[in-house]
Design a protein around this motif. Sequence first.
Motif: not given
Length: 75
Positions: A15, A17-18, A22-23, A66
């Motif tokens: 996973t 996130t940021g 990209h997320t 991120g």
Amino acid sequence: MTYARRLTRRIVRVTITGFRGHTLTVPIHPVTVLAGPNMSGKTTVRDAIALALTARLPGQPTDQTGMCTIDVLGD
């Protein structure tokens, strides 16, 4: 004679996130192919795994922003 039980671990999901803009969440199977057009995040997934496992990116400054998490499934 007793044998120590060997523990094995495998990545089941990444996973992001940021990280590098990209997320996304990518399920990881025994054979996973990352394919897509330029700038779709293929290298970002690879680098997120390296960052989560080693806390650094080879050849990159350490001030990346991120968050990356990896879900690990084991015995």
